[in-house]
Design a protein around this motif. Structure first.
Motif: not given
Lengths: 524, 130
Positions: A106-112, A119, A521-523, B33, B52, B113, A179-180, B48-50, B109-110, A153
């Motif tokens: 779960m990485d909406p900011f595309g940090r990983y 992509n 950072m995420s579940p 990000g 969104m 983080g 998102f559970n 964001t980077k991806n 949580l996201i 992604q």
């Protein structure tokens, strides 16, 4: 030219799902043959019973308390040690195809990096390494990644969306609208995380992982040494294999597991002798971890649901076995047949109905902790086939890969290379393994340590939301292999318990450079 | 509803830290990000980077309290409130607290983080500009 390494992992697979380990639901002739030609381990344990910490241990050769990815959702530091970096340095081509999961999904900011590569259209990116140099991400010069379906992604998701967009809707949605982990029932019994998937078999992730692996292998020069981690996302839930394959196992004919008494009061009696969080989860009063559906109450699990889950799980295991067979055929076709070590295992187990549960969590019993592990050494090594009954751990994998590749062991590896026989295990003191659990999410923290010996499985619960720091479980594997009778605190077992406790204390005190524990950072 | 908090102690004056945070257009400089953003009145949209887009409503930019408050208004969230508080502990000693309250819990949580990493960036910038 050295020995090449095909490292095959699955996700969330029990020891007893494979024919050679006594499994009766799946036909696994390929794995059975590898086991008979090589070394079959009867007591392999994970360092953690969830994906990210366990997979990080495979890569680093360290326990979670050392590598710092202590629970799902905590990324493994990019600069953590990686056996792939050492193999890359040794001239190996290095690939990871399938499920990595060293970084959160779960990485909406595309940090990983794992989430960014598809992509970006690249096979790897340059990052900092453990030793301060820059190099390919975690030592892999090729990564093509997948998870349990079309969400996210990763490369498989993108491939499916780009080439077969109509198939995306066929998969069971792993997460619900909040998102559970989805509790929605499917199939004929309404079991959670179960669905009949209309996706054609060739588009399913199991076959995709095998096909991408074959394509990568075919690109390697005949004399090139390589380390290929082929990582299947199945048989992890959701249990939604291609519908065309579901008829392989008739769920109504599936026998119930030995540890699933059909009467609720009998199941509850087994749970009530264990630490208190077992019953809390069973009754639905507390779900301590994200990996189980928040809205699912285990007490509602029916015998037919267990049967149907286990049937579809078995179908997924068969598809994996067949996919491995195709990859081994491709290896042979390249003329590498005698020079490839094949190591097969998984990251952790699955309840599959034991004690009335599905999924996983801080419950250290065989369902989640006894794993299939098969090592078929390269035929050119002339290693004798054997069965190892001594306890071994996935923490030994990194050292094993390095030994196969003729490399020296770096200082950061905690586990010694796997023994090739029980005699070897005895000579090198393989007598116990440790499994850790730490989680802290939404105000609930749980801390568990277990040690497994030939005689006992012993667990201590540290102080946390549900435990005072005084609870534990002790199973005498000699007369209680199903781990039903908790001997913790019994006078007759006091000496054994004290010795096992001391082993846990020694584990906590062991030397080594511990990474700063990562942030959640995420579940997942 | 989940409510989470991260904080960092920064060896810089509170005004220095606040200068980094107060301008809503500067978030790409310190939030990991976030590639870019547009600000139109009290509406901010992060990219964001991806790829969104995350729309937000800025609720408060209070230079006296040194408090920045905003909501993510994307429909995925049934509720979100983010606050950043900059608290002077000494001349060159500041506590920066980033709180996230949101529903669904998993999304809280996201975001939380990411805010932990954002604080590390804010600290890096503030201590670098002393």
């Amino acid at each position: 030219m050295g020995r090449k390494i095909l490292f095959i992992t699955t996700d969330q697979q029990r020891y007893d799902t494979i024919g050679v380990n006594g499994g009766i639901l799946s036909r696994t002739p390929v794995l059975d043959t590898l086991a008979r030609e090589g070394i079959r381990y009867e007591r392999c344990q994970p360092t953690s019973v969830v994906c990210m910490p366990s997979r990080a241990s495979m890569l680093t050769g360290q326990y979670p308390s050392m590598h710092g990815a202590w629970m799902n959702g905590v990324p493994l530091a990019v600069t953590a040690p990686s056996v792939a970096e050492n193999l890359h340095d040794a001239g190996y081509a290095t690939a990871l195809i399938g499920k990595a999961h060293f970084e959160p999904f779960m990485d909406p900011f595309g940090r990983y990096a794992e989430n960014a590569m598809a992509n970006l259209g690249v096979a790897t990116i340059e990052q900092d390494w453990y030793d301060g140099r820059r190099g390919v991400h975690r030592g892999f010069d090729y990564m093509e990644l997948a998870t349990h379906g079309p969400s996210g992604q990763l490369h498989y998701s993108k491939w499916l969306r780009d080439h077969h967009p109509e198939a995306v809707q066929y998969f069971y949605p792993v997460l619900d609208k909040e998102f559970n982990v989805n509790a929605a029932g499917g199939g004929e019994t309404g079991a959670p995380q179960l669905g009949y998937n209309k996706v054609p078999r060739g588009w399913y992730h199991t076959d995709w992982v095998a096909e991408r692996t074959i394509e990568w292998l075919n690109r390697q020069g005949v004399d090139q040494d390589w380390f290929c981690w082929m990582s299947f996302p199945d048989p992890h839930h959701p249990w939604d294999p291609p519908k065309s394959e579901v008829g392989r196992v008739a769920w109504r004919d599936v026998p119930l597991p030995a540890n699933y008494p059909e009467k609720a009061d009998q199941r509850e009696a087994l749970i009530d002798v264990k630490a208190r969080h077992w019953r809390a989860w069973y009754d639905g009063t507390l779900v301590s971890n994200f990996e189980a559906p928040a809205k699912w109450v285990p007490a509602t699990l029916t015998a037919d649901q267990v049967r149907e889950v286990n049937a579809l799980n078995a179908v997924e295991v068969e598809l994996i076995d067949e996919a491995i067979g195709r990859v081994l055929k491709a290896v042979d076709a390249k003329g590498w047949g005698d020079d490839v070590d094949v190591i097969f295992t998984t990251d952790h187990g699955e309840f599959q109905g034991d004690f009335g549960f599905l999924f996983k969590g801080p419950y250290h019993v065989d369902a989640l902790m006894r794993l299939p592990l098969i090592w078929r050494p390269a035929r050119s090594s002339a290693t004798a086939p054997s069965v190892v009954s001594a306890p071994v751990s996935l923490v030994s994998l990194a050292a094993t890969f390095l030994e196969v590749a003729g490399q020296t062991q770096p200082h950061w590896v905690e586990g010694a290379a796997l023994p090739v026989s029980d005699l070897d295990a005895e000579e090198r003191s393989f007598s116990s393994t440790i499994t850790e659990w730490d989680s802290s999410i939404f105000g609930v923290d749980v801390h568990v340590r277990s040690v497994l010996t030939r005689e006992y499985l012993y667990t201590e619960y540290g102080r946390g939301t549900l435990h005072e720091g005084t609870e534990g479980e002790l199973y005498d594997l000699g007369d209680d292999p199903l781990q039903r009778v908790n001997r913790f605190g019994e006078a007759h077992y006091a000496q054994a318990q004290a010795q096992l406790h001391e082993q846990l204390v020694e584990h906590e005190r062991r030397p080594g450079e511990r990474a700063v524990p990562g942030l959640l950072m995420s579940p997942v | 509803m989940a409510s989470l908090r991260h904080e960092v102690r920064i060896a810089a004056a509170a005004d220095v830290v606040w200068d980094i945070i107060k301008d809503p257009t500067e978030i790409p400089e310190w939030f990991p990000g976030v590639e870019s953003c547009t600000v139109d009145g009290s509406t901010r949209v992060l990219k964001t980077k991806n790829g969104m887009e995350i729309p937000e409503k800025i609720l408060a930019v209070d230079p006296i309290l040194r408090r920045f408050a905003y909501r993510i208004t994307a429909p995925l969230y049934t509720f979100h409130l983010g606050t950043i508080d900059v608290i002077a502990l000494g001349e060159n000693d500041t506590l920066c607290v980033y709180s996230t309250t949101a529903e669904p819990d998993a999304l809280a949580l996201i975001i939380a983080g990411a805010t932990a990493e954002a604080l590390a960036e804010i600290k890096h910038h503030a201590e670098g500009s002393k």
